[in-house]
Scaffold this motif. Structure first.
Motif, PDB file in Angstrom:
ATOM      1  N   HIS A 197      -3.962   6.654   8.420  1.00 35.97           N
ATOM      2  CA  HIS A 197      -5.220   6.779   9.173  1.00 35.97           C
ATOM      3  C   HIS A 197      -5.663   5.422   9.708  1.00 35.97           C
ATOM      4  O   HIS A 197      -5.023   4.387   9.434  1.00 35.97           O
ATOM      5  CB  HIS A 197      -6.300   7.455   8.319  1.00 35.97           C
TER       6      HIS A 197
ATOM      7  N   LYS B 291      -0.453   7.477 -10.317  1.00 32.13           N
ATOM      8  CA  LYS B 291      -1.496   8.417  -9.899  1.00 32.13           C
ATOM      9  C   LYS B 291      -1.212   9.830 -10.375  1.00 32.13           C
ATOM     10  O   LYS B 291      -1.967  10.753 -10.090  1.00 32.13           O
ATOM     11  CB  LYS B 291      -1.641   8.397  -8.373  1.00 32.13           C
TER      12      LYS B 291
ATOM     13  N   VAL C  18      -6.372  -2.515   8.547  1.00 32.72           N
ATOM     14  CA  VAL C  18      -6.071  -3.538   7.538  1.00 32.72           C
ATOM     15  C   VAL C  18      -4.747  -4.227   7.891  1.00 32.72           C
ATOM     16  O   VAL C  18      -4.597  -5.439   7.713  1.00 32.72           O
ATOM     17  CB  VAL C  18      -6.104  -2.975   6.093  1.00 32.72           C
TER      18      VAL C  18
ATOM     19  N   HIS D 214      -5.925   2.308   7.517  1.00 32.12           N
ATOM     20  CA  HIS D 214      -4.632   1.670   7.248  1.00 32.12           C
ATOM     21  C   HIS D 214      -4.241   0.765   8.424  1.00 32.12           C
ATOM     22  O   HIS D 214      -3.830  -0.372   8.236  1.00 32.12           O
ATOM     23  CB  HIS D 214      -3.536   2.737   7.055  1.00 32.12           C
TER      24      HIS D 214
ATOM     25  N   LEU E  62       4.270  -2.265  -9.399  1.00 29.92           N
ATOM     26  CA  LEU E  62       3.122  -3.157  -9.188  1.00 29.92           C
ATOM     27  C   LEU E  62       3.360  -4.513  -9.847  1.00 29.92           C
ATOM     28  O   LEU E  62       2.861  -5.540  -9.390  1.00 29.92           O
ATOM     29  CB  LEU E  62       1.844  -2.537  -9.778  1.00 29.92           C
TER      30      LEU E  62
ATOM     31  N   ARG F 196      -5.393  -6.608  10.856  1.00 28.17           N
ATOM     32  CA  ARG F 196      -6.133  -7.798  10.417  1.00 28.17           C
ATOM     33  C   ARG F 196      -5.251  -8.685   9.543  1.00 28.17           C
ATOM     34  O   ARG F 196      -5.351  -9.909   9.572  1.00 28.17           O
ATOM     35  CB  ARG F 196      -7.414  -7.388   9.686  1.00 28.17           C
TER      36      ARG F 196
ATOM     37  N   PHE G 163      -0.122   4.018   2.031  1.00 27.22           N
ATOM     38  CA  PHE G 163      -0.197   4.432   3.437  1.00 27.22           C
ATOM     39  C   PHE G 163       0.172   5.910   3.592  1.00 27.22           C
ATOM     40  O   PHE G 163       0.949   6.290   4.461  1.00 27.22           O
ATOM     41  CB  PHE G 163       0.677   3.534   4.332  1.00 27.22           C
TER      42      PHE G 163
ATOM     43  N   GLY H 263       0.820  -1.199   0.000  1.00 26.00           N
ATOM     44  CA  GLY H 263       0.000   0.000   0.000  1.00 26.00           C
ATOM     45  C   GLY H 263       0.859   1.256   0.000  1.00 26.00           C
ATOM     46  O   GLY H 263       2.081   1.203   0.160  1.00 26.00           O
TER      47      GLY H 263
END
Ligand code: C2G
Length: 130
Positions: free
Chosen positions: A14, A45, A20, A17, A75, A23, A10, A8
């Motif tokens: 927040h 982006k 996730v 973030h 990626l 988890r 990040f 990510g």
């Protein structure tokens, strides 16, 4: 030892973030996080993140649930990173649902529901408009 990997940007870190990552860590006992390079964000982006790559890495690395961080340069290198870090599970938020199923031959792939109503884009908007 079960190694979990996630990726990510990040940026403007927040609670979505944090959740996730916590988890993701619960899927194993070692969490490795690929933090996207500034150059990758610029390419994909068309803008730089608010916080630099070094700052975003520093924040993510300091979290209790994170064991190791590295810079995600592209990626397209996901398979290489999964193999390099010997990841057993790839975890991503469900905004990426289905996108990484091709890696199911080398690890388990899990998509987790995003935390609702919070995003870096919305935060930037809120801060800039007051
Ligand atoms: N996330 C979440 N809930 C939110 C916002 C984000 O669960 N409200 C999750 C995303 O689903 C993702 C992680 O937090 O799994 C990081 O999100 P971003 O920083 O937006 O990362 P992104 O730019 O999608 O990653 O290879 C992927 C790239 O690195 C890009």
């Amino acid at each position: 030892m079960t190694t979990v990997i996630t990726f990510g940007t990040f940026d403007v870190f927040h609670v979505g973030h944090l959740r996730v990552l916590e988890r993701a860590r619960a899927f194993g006992d070692r969490l490795v996080v690929g933090v996207s390079a500034d150059a990758l964000n610029l390419r994909k982006k068309d803008r730089l993140p608010v916080f630099s790559e070094a700052e975003r890495l520093e924040i993510v690395a300091a979290l209790k649930c994170v064991d190791e961080v590295f810079v995600e340069e592209s990626l397209e290198q996901k398979r290489d990173y999964i193999l390099q870090y010997a990841a057993d599970v790839l975890v991503m938020g469900d905004d990426w649902a289905g996108k990484f199923d091709e890696f199911g031959d080398v690890c388990r792939v899990e998509y987790l529901p995003r935390t609702p109503a919070i995003s870096t884009t919305a935060l930037i908007e809120k801060i800039s408009t007051g």
